[in-house]
Design a protein around this motif. Sequence first.
Motif, mmCIF file in Angstrom:
data_model
loop_
_atom_site.group_PDB
_atom_site.id
_atom_site.type_symbol
_atom_site.label_atom_id
_atom_site.label_comp_id
_atom_site.label_asym_id
_atom_site.label_seq_id
_atom_site.Cartn_x
_atom_site.Cartn_y
_atom_site.Cartn_z
ATOM 1 N N HIS A 54 0.851 -1.088 0.019
ATOM 2 C CA HIS A 54 0.105 0.005 0.052
ATOM 3 C C HIS A 54 0.983 1.358 0.016
ATOM 4 C CE1 HIS A 54 -3.544 -2.375 0.738
ATOM 5 N NE2 HIS A 54 -2.845 -3.041 1.657
ATOM 6 N N ARG A 55 0.893 1.990 -1.209
ATOM 7 C CA ARG A 55 1.239 3.214 -1.216
ATOM 8 C C ARG A 55 0.348 4.380 -1.518
ATOM 9 N NH1 ARG A 55 4.301 4.765 -5.688
ATOM 10 N NH2 ARG A 55 5.426 6.727 -5.336
ATOM 11 N N TYR A 56 0.299 5.483 -0.767
ATOM 12 C CA TYR A 56 -0.367 6.487 -1.030
ATOM 13 C C TYR A 56 0.290 7.698 -1.658
ATOM 14 C CZ TYR A 56 -3.532 3.959 2.036
ATOM 15 O OH TYR A 56 -4.483 2.931 2.518
ATOM 16 N N THR A 57 -0.392 8.375 -2.452
ATOM 17 C CA THR A 57 0.038 9.589 -3.287
ATOM 18 C C THR A 57 -1.024 10.343 -2.911
ATOM 19 O OG1 THR A 57 -0.766 9.031 -5.287
ATOM 20 C CG2 THR A 57 1.742 8.781 -4.935
ATOM 21 N N GLU A 58 -0.712 11.614 -2.567
ATOM 22 C CA GLU A 58 -1.988 12.953 -2.415
ATOM 23 C C GLU A 58 -1.394 13.925 -3.236
ATOM 24 O OE1 GLU A 58 -4.842 14.723 -2.115
ATOM 25 O OE2 GLU A 58 -4.940 12.946 -0.741
ATOM 26 N N PRO A 59 -2.188 14.535 -4.254
ATOM 27 C CA PRO A 59 -1.721 15.696 -5.042
ATOM 28 C C PRO A 59 -1.870 16.924 -3.874
ATOM 29 C CG PRO A 59 -3.679 14.357 -6.006
ATOM 30 C CD PRO A 59 -3.427 13.794 -4.749
ATOM 31 N N ASP A 88 2.519 9.988 6.653
ATOM 32 C CA ASP A 88 2.998 8.954 7.112
ATOM 33 C C ASP A 88 4.119 8.458 6.032
ATOM 34 O OD1 ASP A 88 3.771 6.061 7.141
ATOM 35 O OD2 ASP A 88 1.454 5.511 7.262
ATOM 36 N N TYR A 89 5.326 8.739 6.582
ATOM 37 C CA TYR A 89 6.418 8.616 5.767
ATOM 38 C C TYR A 89 6.667 7.183 5.191
ATOM 39 C CZ TYR A 89 8.110 8.345 10.538
ATOM 40 O OH TYR A 89 8.103 7.922 11.786
ATOM 41 N N LYS A 90 6.073 6.117 5.699
ATOM 42 C CA LYS A 90 6.353 5.105 5.265
ATOM 43 C C LYS A 90 5.384 4.762 4.063
ATOM 44 C CE LYS A 90 7.821 2.912 9.688
ATOM 45 N NZ LYS A 90 7.440 2.028 10.755
ATOM 46 N N SER A 91 4.010 4.890 4.357
ATOM 47 C CA SER A 91 2.989 4.323 3.315
ATOM 48 C C SER A 91 2.753 5.837 2.371
ATOM 49 C CB SER A 91 1.633 4.002 3.923
ATOM 50 O OG SER A 91 0.964 5.488 4.584
ATOM 51 N N GLY A 92 3.040 7.019 2.794
ATOM 52 C CA GLY A 92 2.785 8.115 1.832
ATOM 53 C C GLY A 92 1.271 8.713 2.505
ATOM 54 N N LYS A 105 -11.533 13.215 13.512
ATOM 55 C CA LYS A 105 -11.320 12.990 11.996
ATOM 56 C C LYS A 105 -9.804 12.242 11.786
ATOM 57 C CE LYS A 105 -13.940 16.613 10.374
ATOM 58 N NZ LYS A 105 -14.012 18.160 9.855
ATOM 59 N N CYS A 106 -8.912 12.456 12.644
ATOM 60 C CA CYS A 106 -7.574 11.749 12.634
ATOM 61 C C CYS A 106 -7.886 10.436 12.861
ATOM 62 C CB CYS A 106 -6.585 12.558 13.380
ATOM 63 S SG CYS A 106 -6.042 13.985 12.737
ATOM 64 N N TYR A 107 -8.550 10.127 14.120
ATOM 65 C CA TYR A 107 -8.598 8.645 14.397
ATOM 66 C C TYR A 107 -9.519 8.041 13.671
ATOM 67 C CZ TYR A 107 -5.909 8.898 18.739
ATOM 68 O OH TYR A 107 -4.963 9.265 19.558
ATOM 69 N N SER A 108 -10.354 8.583 12.743
ATOM 70 C CA SER A 108 -11.445 7.973 11.684
ATOM 71 C C SER A 108 -10.324 7.102 10.633
ATOM 72 C CB SER A 108 -12.283 8.848 10.975
ATOM 73 O OG SER A 108 -11.455 9.721 10.123
ATOM 74 N N VAL A 109 -9.229 7.100 10.503
ATOM 75 C CA VAL A 109 -8.295 6.606 9.471
ATOM 76 C C VAL A 109 -7.665 5.239 9.990
ATOM 77 C CG1 VAL A 109 -6.254 6.800 8.235
ATOM 78 C CG2 VAL A 109 -7.874 8.572 8.290
ATOM 79 N N VAL A 110 -7.614 5.340 11.428
ATOM 80 C CA VAL A 110 -7.046 4.237 12.196
ATOM 81 C C VAL A 110 -7.774 3.013 11.689
ATOM 82 C CG1 VAL A 110 -6.215 3.351 14.165
ATOM 83 C CG2 VAL A 110 -5.947 5.830 14.011
ATOM 84 N N GLY A 111 -6.899 1.925 11.251
ATOM 85 C CA GLY A 111 -7.492 0.683 10.826
ATOM 86 C C GLY A 111 -8.425 0.508 9.760
ATOM 87 N N LYS A 112 -8.424 1.727 9.116
ATOM 88 C CA LYS A 112 -9.391 1.737 7.720
ATOM 89 C C LYS A 112 -8.738 2.107 6.720
ATOM 90 C CE LYS A 112 -13.556 3.270 10.341
ATOM 91 N NZ LYS A 112 -13.092 3.020 11.683
ATOM 92 N N LYS A 113 -7.648 2.473 6.763
ATOM 93 C CA LYS A 113 -6.810 2.883 5.595
ATOM 94 C C LYS A 113 -5.565 2.147 5.755
ATOM 95 C CE LYS A 113 -8.744 6.491 3.455
ATOM 96 N NZ LYS A 113 -9.166 6.474 2.233
ATOM 97 N N ALA A 114 -5.547 0.876 4.948
ATOM 98 C CA ALA A 114 -4.508 -0.091 5.001
ATOM 99 C C ALA A 114 -2.976 0.502 4.743
ATOM 100 C CB ALA A 114 -4.396 -1.258 3.769
ATOM 101 N N GLY A 115 -2.107 0.228 5.674
ATOM 102 C CA GLY A 115 -0.667 0.532 5.517
ATOM 103 C C GLY A 115 -0.674 1.940 6.424
ATOM 104 N N ALA A 116 -1.571 2.686 6.480
ATOM 105 C CA ALA A 116 -1.533 4.159 6.968
ATOM 106 C C ALA A 116 -1.299 4.145 8.534
ATOM 107 C CB ALA A 116 -2.668 5.017 6.655
ATOM 108 N N ASP A 117 -0.199 4.715 8.913
ATOM 109 C CA ASP A 117 -0.105 4.651 10.496
ATOM 110 C C ASP A 117 0.228 6.081 10.931
ATOM 111 O OD1 ASP A 117 1.060 4.097 12.998
ATOM 112 O OD2 ASP A 117 2.664 3.016 12.399
ATOM 113 N N ILE A 118 -0.871 6.535 12.035
ATOM 114 C CA ILE A 118 -0.939 7.855 12.323
ATOM 115 C C ILE A 118 0.416 8.133 13.228
ATOM 116 C CG2 ILE A 118 -2.149 7.200 14.359
ATOM 117 C CD1 ILE A 118 -4.010 9.672 14.007
#
Length: 175
Positions: A54-59, A88-92, A105-118
């Motif tokens: 999982h690698r994210y890119t965000e314009p 998140d400098y690992k997943s992007g 809103k920050c915690y809404s991502v935890v466990g829902k976006k694969a690979g993302a680490d707050i």
Amino acid sequence: MNSFIESAAINTEPSCKRKLTELYKRYRAHTFDLLGSGYVKTDYRLRAKGVCGHRYTEPLMGFFGKVAGLKLRGKCTEEYDPLNWFADYKSGFFFCPWKYNSMQKCYSVVGKKAGADIKCPWELGRFYHLAQMAVLAAVEKDLRVDILTEYKNEITDFMIMNPVGKTVQWSAPMD
């Protein structure tokens, strides 16, 4: 330099001073090894390696980098490149301050976006590297002004880019 520490009394082994100097060069380039990431440049041009496929890119990340540059103009030195306090400098994954502007809103991502680490943006915001920079500033007179300038730039950057309670940096319960 106003201090309660007598820097002349600090005795540092030459090998330790060399290691601190090398670390400082990395820190000044905003390249950090946090949470087992390996050395990563934490700026708004971040190209993350990805985590478990999982690698994210965000314009918006590049756009926000320009915003950061404008907000910091005249407050940091001209050559200072803003730190990316929100990625998140690992997943992007980018915790865009306009979108993730509350703890909920920050915690809404935890466990829902694969690979993302707050924890990744939090780790950078803890400024652990400043202690090493301070020791080097105390023992290396030739670098002292440069180190203090970098210190001031980073603190100013953090304060301006992270209004209290409005970014991922303020959503950590321990900080």
